[in-house]
Design a protein around this motif. Structure first.
Motif, PDB file in Angstrom:
ATOM      1  N   MET A  36       0.823  -1.197   0.000  1.00 40.14           N
ATOM      2  CA  MET A  36       0.000   0.000   0.000  1.00 40.14           C
ATOM      3  C   MET A  36       0.865   1.257   0.000  1.00 40.14           C
ATOM      4  O   MET A  36       0.494   2.285  -0.569  1.00 40.14           O
ATOM      5  CB  MET A  36      -0.947  -0.004   1.199  1.00 40.14           C
ATOM      6  CG  MET A  36      -2.006  -1.089   1.127  1.00 40.14           C
ATOM      7  SD  MET A  36      -3.108  -1.152   2.572  1.00 40.14           S
ATOM      8  CE  MET A  36      -4.040   0.361   2.365  1.00 40.14           C
ATOM      9  N   VAL A  55       1.902   2.009  -3.589  1.00 44.29           N
ATOM     10  CA  VAL A  55       0.801   2.581  -4.380  1.00 44.29           C
ATOM     11  C   VAL A  55       0.674   4.076  -4.094  1.00 44.29           C
ATOM     12  O   VAL A  55       0.558   4.894  -5.009  1.00 44.29           O
ATOM     13  CB  VAL A  55      -0.535   1.867  -4.085  1.00 44.29           C
ATOM     14  CG1 VAL A  55      -1.676   2.554  -4.841  1.00 44.29           C
ATOM     15  CG2 VAL A  55      -0.468   0.409  -4.484  1.00 44.29           C
ATOM     16  N   ALA A  56       0.697   4.434  -2.815  1.00 50.74           N
ATOM     17  CA  ALA A  56       0.594   5.848  -2.438  1.00 50.74           C
ATOM     18  C   ALA A  56       1.734   6.652  -3.038  1.00 50.74           C
ATOM     19  O   ALA A  56       1.531   7.760  -3.559  1.00 50.74           O
ATOM     20  CB  ALA A  56       0.585   5.985  -0.916  1.00 50.74           C
ATOM     21  N   ALA A  75       0.877   7.842   4.586  1.00 51.43           N
ATOM     22  CA  ALA A  75       1.351   6.582   3.995  1.00 51.43           C
ATOM     23  C   ALA A  75       2.515   6.013   4.799  1.00 51.43           C
ATOM     24  O   ALA A  75       2.602   4.804   5.026  1.00 51.43           O
ATOM     25  CB  ALA A  75       1.771   6.811   2.545  1.00 51.43           C
ATOM     26  N   ARG A  77      -6.454   5.879  -2.299  1.00 53.30           N
ATOM     27  CA  ARG A  77      -6.503   5.011  -1.117  1.00 53.30           C
ATOM     28  C   ARG A  77      -7.220   3.702  -1.444  1.00 53.30           C
ATOM     29  O   ARG A  77      -6.808   2.630  -1.014  1.00 53.30           O
ATOM     30  CB  ARG A  77      -7.196   5.739   0.039  1.00 53.30           C
ATOM     31  CG  ARG A  77      -6.333   6.809   0.698  1.00 53.30           C
ATOM     32  CD  ARG A  77      -6.910   7.260   2.016  1.00 53.30           C
ATOM     33  NE  ARG A  77      -8.112   8.062   1.845  1.00 53.30           N
ATOM     34  CZ  ARG A  77      -8.125   9.371   1.639  1.00 53.30           C
ATOM     35  NH1 ARG A  77      -6.985  10.030   1.556  1.00 53.30           N
ATOM     36  NH2 ARG A  77      -9.266  10.028   1.520  1.00 53.30           N
ATOM     37  N   ALA A  93      -4.953   1.474  -3.413  1.00 52.56           N
ATOM     38  CA  ALA A  93      -3.964   0.833  -2.545  1.00 52.56           C
ATOM     39  C   ALA A  93      -4.580  -0.365  -1.832  1.00 52.56           C
ATOM     40  O   ALA A  93      -3.961  -1.428  -1.707  1.00 52.56           O
ATOM     41  CB  ALA A  93      -3.425   1.840  -1.530  1.00 52.56           C
TER      42      ALA A  93
END
Length: 233
Positions: free
Chosen positions: A65, A68-69, A82, A153, A156
């Motif tokens: 995650m 991804v952020a 994040a 979000r 993610a």
């Protein structure tokens, strides 16, 4: 008319190819130089075992995650969120493999959060830096519309759930980056790490992702990520 640099960064999910874990997930998140420092600092704490296979596995999945952020970018406050989620997920995941890992992993998580806070931000503009999905000259911090931040979000969350399920079923295809990282480790450690990642993925799937920091419905039983997360379009 081509969007200018600021316009292009206001809506990253419309101007970037969707995050692809096969291409963009490095399974660490910590800048290379800081990763070494993290290991060294962990060794200063007696009995910490700061980078055991179990804790490395926790870092591997916590980086999902986080990556991804970092790919889509956003404001400095969103980067901070994040990084904090990355810190919270490491001991949470590690404790699922072994309850004793939780306390130990907090040391690693603290150091790794510090590493990404310092080394992952603008203006470093590395391939692991904030907003790395953009070309170097377009990277930086930018305020996002609320709906755009929410799409990131949710992306993610979806990436995390999908990849973890694939790992648990042993169907996830390793990227070239991940193959190189595994190849650099000793064969015994490499096998232990791969085993720990699979065990962790299976445990998360068995628990239906309950309690995972950063997921919608965290702490609630019966979380159905496919009902609650939506990829950017």
């Amino acid at each position: 008319m081509e969007p200018n640099r600021d316009q292009a960064k206001e809506r990253p999910t419309e101007h970037l190819a969707p995050f692809d874990p096969q291409k963009h997930w490095d399974a660490d998140s910590t800048p290379p130089a800081f990763s070494t420092i993290s290991r060294k600092i962990g060794e200063l704490f007696p009995g910490s075992g700061a980078r055991t296979p179990d804790i490395e596995a926790a870092i591997v999945l916590a980086s999902l995650m986080h990556d991804v952020a970092y790919y889509y970018g956003g404001s400095a406050s969103e980067k901070k969120a994040a990084d904090e989620r990355f810190r919270k997920q490491i001991p949470f995941f590690a404790s699922l493999l072994n309850q004793d890992n939780g306390r130990v992993a907090k040391v690693t998580a603290f150091v790794d959060e510090l590493a990404v806070t310092i080394g992952g931000g603008y203006p470093f503009q590395k391939d692991y830096s904030w907003s790395f999905g953009f070309e170097k000259e377009k990277r930086g911090y930018t305020e996002l519309e609320q709906t755009e931040a929410m799409k990131i979000r949710r992306c993610a969350q979806e990436v995390f759930v999908n990849v973890v399920r694939e790992i648990a079923a042993q169907k996830f295809e390793l990227s070239d980056v991940l193959r190189k990282k595994l190849a650099a480790a000793g064969s015994e450690y490499r096998d232990e790490l791969k085993d720990a990642v699979v065990r962790l993925a299976k445990e998360l799937t068995r628990l239906e992702f309950r309690g995972v920091p950063g997921l919608s419905g965290e702490g609630k039983p019966g979380l159905r990520p496919t009902d609650e997360v939506m990829p950017p379009r």
